[in-house]
Scaffold this motif. Structure first.
Motif, PDB file in Angstrom:
ATOM      1  N   ARG A   5      -9.038 -11.756   2.287  1.00  0.00           N
ATOM      2  CA  ARG A   5      -9.602 -11.349   0.996  1.00  0.00           C
ATOM      3  C   ARG A   5      -9.869 -12.583   0.125  1.00  0.00           C
ATOM      4  O   ARG A   5     -10.881 -12.659  -0.569  1.00  0.00           O
ATOM      5  N   ASN A  11       0.718  -7.973   4.890  1.00  0.00           N
ATOM      6  CA  ASN A  11      -0.175  -8.025   3.735  1.00  0.00           C
ATOM      7  C   ASN A  11      -0.585  -9.464   3.409  1.00  0.00           C
ATOM      8  O   ASN A  11      -1.722  -9.715   3.006  1.00  0.00           O
ATOM      9  N   PHE A  37       0.853  -1.187   0.000  1.00  0.00           N
ATOM     10  CA  PHE A  37       0.000   0.000   0.000  1.00  0.00           C
ATOM     11  C   PHE A  37       0.894   1.243   0.000  1.00  0.00           C
ATOM     12  O   PHE A  37       2.060   1.206   0.424  1.00  0.00           O
ATOM     13  N   GLU A  81      -7.544  -1.431   4.974  1.00  0.00           N
ATOM     14  CA  GLU A  81      -7.434  -0.567   3.797  1.00  0.00           C
ATOM     15  C   GLU A  81      -7.608   0.902   4.149  1.00  0.00           C
ATOM     16  O   GLU A  81      -7.024   1.773   3.506  1.00  0.00           O
ATOM     17  N   THR A  82      -8.404   1.171   5.162  1.00  0.00           N
ATOM     18  CA  THR A  82      -8.630   2.557   5.585  1.00  0.00           C
ATOM     19  C   THR A  82      -7.752   2.950   6.768  1.00  0.00           C
ATOM     20  O   THR A  82      -7.932   4.024   7.341  1.00  0.00           O
TER      21      THR A  82
END
Length: 591
Positions: free
Chosen positions: A108, A101, A70, A205-206
């Motif tokens: 995911r 990750n 990211f 992700e945020t």
């Protein structure tokens, strides 16, 4: 819709590569090929593949590049420039981000499966975990049943309650609500599970959750997000996600572990896990995967790799010379196999002083001419034997069985294969079984009562102290030698003695009693200790108590009548695939 998918994800280096100055070259984060795959990973894949094949579960093992970094991770790690005094910190930063990750990516991946709606349940396990295989129950089905035994539960995750036991607490003080470990996750394919995973992934992700996925999972569960405490069952890690060596107490004596997770620094121990194999070993035991076991030899100390082997036949010389050594097909097949292995071929016979009809000069010339070494032994039944013989067993044992124990004292060899004189070596190499046995193992084929074969195949790592321990055990322990070739089960002896044509395998019974039977554990310990003392401390007790494993009869001891079992169902082993075949079996394809 499929019932269950077992999913394993193996992630390599980041998809877009490592940033400058951050390349990891130790192989821990690189993509593996079949040629470069470490043995611990190969063993884990083989173990889980066997389990899913055995119980007809869909197994998915996917190897792919890891996720890219990211932007916030690059910003954090790029503050340490390459090729400077901070370059090590740069590399460690990127390595930590990559690991983070990869752990998030499995969530995911799991969510993608659920969105495809391909299965009712999905069991995701880390690639360093194995689903334990038992002969009488399916671990995956048992896990689903445990989850479904709790109303409204859609997800099962195990805790790490083994850490609690390590600190000296009892099981009563270690409830199933400890720190969860997401290396094993069983989920139901439903709306609640998908929403929970979507929200959990969004937190990374945020950047609302900057830690690993386990910490964020624990946080959501602790806050009872979306009634998660009603939908998630926290199961015992000792059963469903156990560390292989923690706690040190032998907790497995009382409870069954279903999934073992070789997490972190425990991965190397996976190199030496015994892999099961679907084969003809009976309903109460598992066959060993000989080929996978042989691969482990390269991880062993150098003295185990030297590979000096022997193929051994025994003969009791009970019959007249005119009635023996006429059919030499078996002997010739052994010689061919020994030549391919660069191994010795040995015939063990009683010395002239104890043989009913000693080996003649002409016989000895013929045997040596074939390529055999002749070893004379000084007993057929061990002296001062303290065992109980059932009616009709003594003669068979004295004539055929216990003399084979002598091969276990051939210390000059890394492994020996003790073969039956009625069997042809169909494949010219017995190398996988020998390389497996060389790792301080005893491999045997069970022989049941329906066959006229008196004794199965034995492959073992020999040493004279091992034989001394066995003889001491037989001289000082009251072992009942039953008319049975079933080396893992107790079978009653008929009161009227042996039925006509029944098999006897006294050697197997002695070895099983010494190495595995819990009733004789203390006696086996005393005998191995006595052998160590006799050696002057040259041997270790652990060397004299090798592990005992069953060989697939379809491959390593094919007899008449086995075709119906071996050629059907999951076994599907043709005669041409068998390594050792009785001379009256597989006549249509006999060489």
């Amino acid at each position: 819709m499929e019932h269950v998918i077992v999913s394993i994800l193996i992630l390599g280096a980041p998809e877009k590569g490592w940033p400058e100055g951050a390349t990891i070259t130790n192989g821990a984060h690189d993509m593996y090929t079949p040629a470069t795959r470490p043995l611990w990973l190969s063993n884990a894949n083989a173990y889980n593949t066997d389990h899913c094949n055995r119980y007809n579960h869909t197994l998915e093992i996917v190897e792919m590049a890891g996720p890219d970094f990211f932007s916030f991770q690059r910003d954090r790690c790029n503050q340490f420039p390459p090729d400077t005094a901070t370059s090590a910190r740069r590399k460690n930063c990127y390595m930590g981000a990559h690991r983070e990750n990869c752990t998030w990516f499995k969530l995911r991946w799991l969510l993608q499966h659920l969105l495809k709606n391909t299965a009712e349940y999905i069991l995701f396990i880390d690639c360093d975990a194995i689903i334990k295989t038992y002969p009488k129950h399916d671990t995956v089905t048992k896990m689903i049943a445990e989850m479904n035994s709790h109303d409204g539960v859609d997800m099962l995750v195990a805790d790490e309650n083994w850490q609690c036991l390590e600190k000296g607490f009892s099981m009563d003080m270690c409830p199933q609500k400890g720190a969860t470990n997401t290396g094993v996750i069983l989920v139901r394919n439903c709306d609640w599970t998908r929403y929970f995973l979507e929200h959990l992934i969004m937190l990374q992700e945020t950047r609302q959750c900057g830690s690993n996925e386990q910490a964020c999972f624990r946080s959501l569960y602790g806050r009872n997000f979306n009634a998660s405490k009603d939908h998630i069952y926290i199961a015992s890690g000792l059963v469903w996600n156990r560390h292989p060596t923690r706690p040190k107490e032998d907790w497995l004596e009382k409870n069954a572990t279903e999934i073992v997770h070789f997490m972190g620094a425990a991965k190397p121990a996976l190199r030496f896990v015994d892999i099961p194999h679907i084969g003809h070993c009976g309903t109460d035991r598992l066959c060993i995967n000989v080929d996978q076991c042989a691969l482990q030899l390269n991880e062993r100390p150098g003295n185990m790799k030297s590979g000096k082997y022997a193929l051994v036949l025994t003969h009791d010389l009970h019959k007249q010379p005119s009635d023996r050594f006429h059919d030499t097909k078996t002997m010739q097949s052994i010689i061919e196999s020994a030549a391919a292995l660069q191994a010795d071929a040995i015939l063990m016979v009683p010395s002239a002083s104890i043989a009913s009809h000693p080996l003649t000069d002409d016989e000895q010339t013929m045997i040596k001419g074939l390529g055999f070494q002749v070893h004379f032994v000084d007993w057929i039944v061990p002296p001062r034997l303290h065992v109980s013989f059932s009616s009709g067993v003594l003669e068979m044992c004295s004539r055929h069985q216990l003399i084979r124990l002598h091969a276990l004292g051939l210390s000059a060899y890394n492994a020996v294969a003790v073969l039956n004189k009625n069997f042809l070596v169909r494949h010219k190499s017995l190398k996988p079984a020998l390389e497996c046995a060389a790792q301080n193992k005893v491999l045997m084929t069970p022989v049941d009562d329906s066959t006229d074969i008196a004794g199965g195949t034995l492959v073992a790592s020999p040493r004279v102290e091992f034989l001394d321990a066995i003889i001491h055990f037989a001289q000082n322990t009251d072992v009942n030698l039953t008319p049975s070739g079933d080396l893992f089960s107790e079978l009653a002896v008929p009161q009227d003695g042996l039925p006509a044509g029944a098999a006897t395998d006294c050697m197997s019974t002695v070895l099983h009693s010494f190495l595995r039977d819990q009733r004789y554990r203390e006696a086996a310990h005393l005998s191995s200790t006595a052998a160590v003392e006799k050696s002057g401390g040259k041997a270790k007790e652990s060397d004299l108590l090798p592990s005992l494993h069953a060989l697939d009869r379809c491959v390593w001891h094919r007899v008449r009548g086995d075709d119906g079992v071996c050629g059907a169902g999951q076994l599907n082993v043709s005669c041409d695939s068998a390594a050792l075949v009785h001379h009256k079996a597989c006549e249509e394809s006999r060489p």
